[in-house]
Write a protein that holds these residues in place. Structure first.
Motif, mmCIF file in Angstrom:
data_model
loop_
_atom_site.group_PDB
_atom_site.id
_atom_site.type_symbol
_atom_site.label_atom_id
_atom_site.label_comp_id
_atom_site.label_asym_id
_atom_site.label_seq_id
_atom_site.Cartn_x
_atom_site.Cartn_y
_atom_site.Cartn_z
ATOM 1 N N UNK A 73 -0.604 -5.060 8.978
ATOM 2 C CA UNK A 73 -1.530 -5.811 8.553
ATOM 3 C C UNK A 73 -3.126 -5.152 8.943
ATOM 4 N N UNK A 291 -2.540 2.034 8.626
ATOM 5 C CA UNK A 291 -2.291 1.624 9.745
ATOM 6 C C UNK A 291 -1.029 1.864 10.814
ATOM 7 N N UNK B 248 -1.679 -4.849 -1.215
ATOM 8 C CA UNK B 248 -2.149 -5.384 0.163
ATOM 9 C C UNK B 248 -1.488 -6.817 -0.155
ATOM 10 N N UNK B 253 1.425 -5.760 2.306
ATOM 11 C CA UNK B 253 0.859 -3.809 3.351
ATOM 12 C C UNK B 253 -1.401 -4.070 3.319
ATOM 13 N N UNK B 254 -1.430 -4.348 3.549
ATOM 14 C CA UNK B 254 -3.113 -4.391 3.496
ATOM 15 C C UNK B 254 -3.544 -3.317 4.563
ATOM 16 N N UNK B 255 -3.024 -3.537 5.892
ATOM 17 C CA UNK B 255 -3.421 -2.501 6.434
ATOM 18 C C UNK B 255 -2.959 -0.749 6.442
ATOM 19 N N UNK B 256 -1.831 -0.774 5.085
ATOM 20 C CA UNK B 256 -1.557 0.616 4.554
ATOM 21 C C UNK B 256 -2.341 1.244 3.641
#
Lengths: 399, 399
Positions: A73, A291, B248, B253-256
């Motif tokens: 996230x 992340x 995302x 998967x927004x953080x990735x």
């Protein structure tokens, strides 16, 4: 219809990009022609040593044990607090510093970090000082923000910084000075004494011009140092130091794009600078450092690639080249040799090397003509196979 | 010593950044004061639905089965060939297009991709057209390259694009038109008919001004569409379309930070545009999209988060708000409601909502004052708990 659609600022870069691609294509053709075993590619700084085993373990652990919305996230733009705290603790433990999570901004590698801090600090026409030879990408990073690169000419006897010229070239427009030690492309490490001299000059000049000059320490090679040489931690010598770090080389993770900036609380206008770095991370399109990898590296801060493998490469290649008559300052870190070309025109020398199926990079790319960079982050066996080619290349110039 | 050290271009952003941080801090204080259960945060577009189980499986598979120097190493700046080919094949299969690996550039999310393509195409003073309301970050992205945002005013009856105003505002300086459907913040989807009209206008104007205008389709919400609504694939309607995609939201998967650009071979000056995108990826400091996640998503292209969870949230919140007297165009996609504020000043309305412990975002952030964005990518139970607060807020205005 107009056919030339790309940004004017990009035109030359795209042309050069095509030249590199052409070289890459030619390398592939050579591999087809002579067999991959018989083409010796020393052109790229892509780590050859495997990531430490802790990495795969940490990845699986994070994926298994953590809440997936946490792992994948959004977090605050500067990164997970737990990662930033772990990074600060690790630096403090190793260097006796006193950082907290609030001093760390996780970045998309060192390249991402340098863009973030330049976006934060630079106005158009500001000057960024670099010591030749230097990583050529700095030119593009400064250009992204319409700043001007000011080069300090190389001291080819030692590849240590020319301090008189440095002092003379600082102006009211100088905002950032970049140092990169262990250095790409020379592998030299700056001594504590040298760093103290740089700091003294910058303090004096900051005072003289009434505005702080930031020392930006680009440190992807910090952990790759040989013979027990010490790599001093810059923030201890100069207040307005910002460190750009990357795990690309220390943990062999260049593709994962993970690194950090250290912005000490002591830097002038700290609150705004740290806020700007968070905002720049967002608006440059990084948003945050990847992340999953943030969580992974925070578990692997004491892990390290096996530097002895690079050291063995260094010893073999350095000693052999000297034996064949090449001149080179022995590198104390990183994984490059910066060797004097055997003719004045380094690009012609690189072309000649290619005839021996050796792929190396001209020094002019690094602001230092007449030299070439040889990246020895390759298989030991390839170096052994390549030695006769280096010898034959030297012999071409003995006629 | 000068205390104000940050870039002039960043000053306002840092001030606003501080305002958001202040709101965040205040949210935390509210949670401490009233209990986290009793503060209703609808402010962030952070996916609440878990990534599909294929993600964790693919991560462990890649880490176990692949060569670690391949997984974590550098590749060509636009990404692994295998990933780019898999992405192209997947788009072709779904939309009947005909892309190859050479049309795909893997990016650090959609935000990274938009910066890459803007860096590639824009010169200072070029104009980028956006339809209000729009994702406010576009302003910063355009500003990164000294381009100018030109806003098309909102049609608040439908939140569909005002085509007459659009046509009138295209000038010789217009280089990019951004569309974002399903839309953040309104959730509306553009029909095929609307897209054809946009395409016709852009073709006519490209002809008139003798230079192509690029349609940049920002598509992070493509997979979040409800009631079987079709989201047409833009490249089929207009030659000079470039698609920015992100995993995302589709895979949570927004953080990735993983996404891609599609640059069709048909766009004007294709060879230079695609080369520029590769170079921009490098020099903006991305270098490449995160390597491990490139390999992971290429194994999960048919996976999808459970959109029904968002749909359930949408139905509950939309129907309840209408019942309480709010006005809102029913969204067909994304995970936002764009609701008419109950007073003209949306910021005052947001402040009033905070008194009811509701955290929402003023529409003026999206270039559309008098409205607010409510992100319903949250727990269903939080929506249920928040309903009395929305009701009480509406009643405040009925006096």
């Amino acid at each position: 219809m107009v056919v030339d659609m790309i940004s004017k600022k990009m035109e030359n870069l795209v042309k050069n990009g095509s030249a590199i691609r052409a070289m890459f294509e030619e390398g592939k053709k050579m591999a087809d022609l002579y067999g991959a075993e018989n083409v010796y590619d020393f052109s790229l700084g892509n780590p050859s040593v495997e990531p430490p085993k802790e990495i795969a373990e940490a990845i699986c652990e994070v994926v298994k044990d953590y809440n997936p919305n946490y792992v994948h996230g959004y977090m605050l733009n500067p990164g997970y607090i737990e990662t930033r705290q772990a990074v600060a603790d690790n630096i403090n433990k190793r260097f006796g510093t006193n950082f907290g999570a609030q001093n760390i901004v996780m970045t998309v590698g060192a390249a991402g970090g340098m863009n973030v801090i330049m976006k934060s600090l630079l106005n158009p026409e500001d000057e960024v000082i670099v010591f030749c030879p230097y990583f050529g990408e700095y030119r593009s990073y400064a250009s992204n923000f319409d700043a001007k690169i000011v080069e300090i000419s190389p001291d080819t006897s030692s590849f240590q910084p020319k301090l008189d010229e440095f002092e003379a070239k600082i102006t009211a427009k100088t905002r950032i000075v970049i140092v990169n030690t262990p250095n790409n492309p020379t592998g030299v490490v700056y001594s504590e004494e040298t760093i103290k001299k740089i700091a003294a000059i910058m303090e004096k000049k900051s005072e003289e011009f009434g505005a702080p000059i930031f020392l930006l320490s680009d440190e992807p090679y910090r952990e790759l140092a040989f013979d027990g040489v010490e790599v001093p931690y810059m923030t201890k010598y100069y207040k307005n130091t910002i460190v750009g770090y990357s795990f690309s080389k220390s943990l062999s993770l260049p593709g994962d794009r993970i690194g950090y900036l250290v912005i000490p609380s002591e830097v002038d206008d700290f609150e705004n600078v740290i806020s700007a770095a968070g905002v720049a991370t967002r608006i440059l399109g990084f948003v945050n450092a990847p992340s999953l990898m943030q969580l992974v590296v925070s578990k692997c801060l004491d892990a390290k690639v096996d530097v002895e493998i690079y050291n063995r490469n260094r010893e073999l290649l350095y000693n052999s080249l000297l034996e064949y008559g090449y001149e080179c300052v022995k590198p104390e870190g990183a994984f490059y040799l910066f060797v004097k070309a055997l003719e004045a025109d380094d690009k012609a020398f690189v072309a000649k090397a290619k005839e021996h199926r050796l792929l190396i990079v001209p020094g002019s790319t690094f602001g230092c003509a007449g030299y070439v960079r040889i990246a020895y982050c390759v298989d030991y066996d390839m170096i052994k196979r390549a030695l006769p080619a280096f010898k034959a290349l030297a012999e071409d110039y003995k006629v």
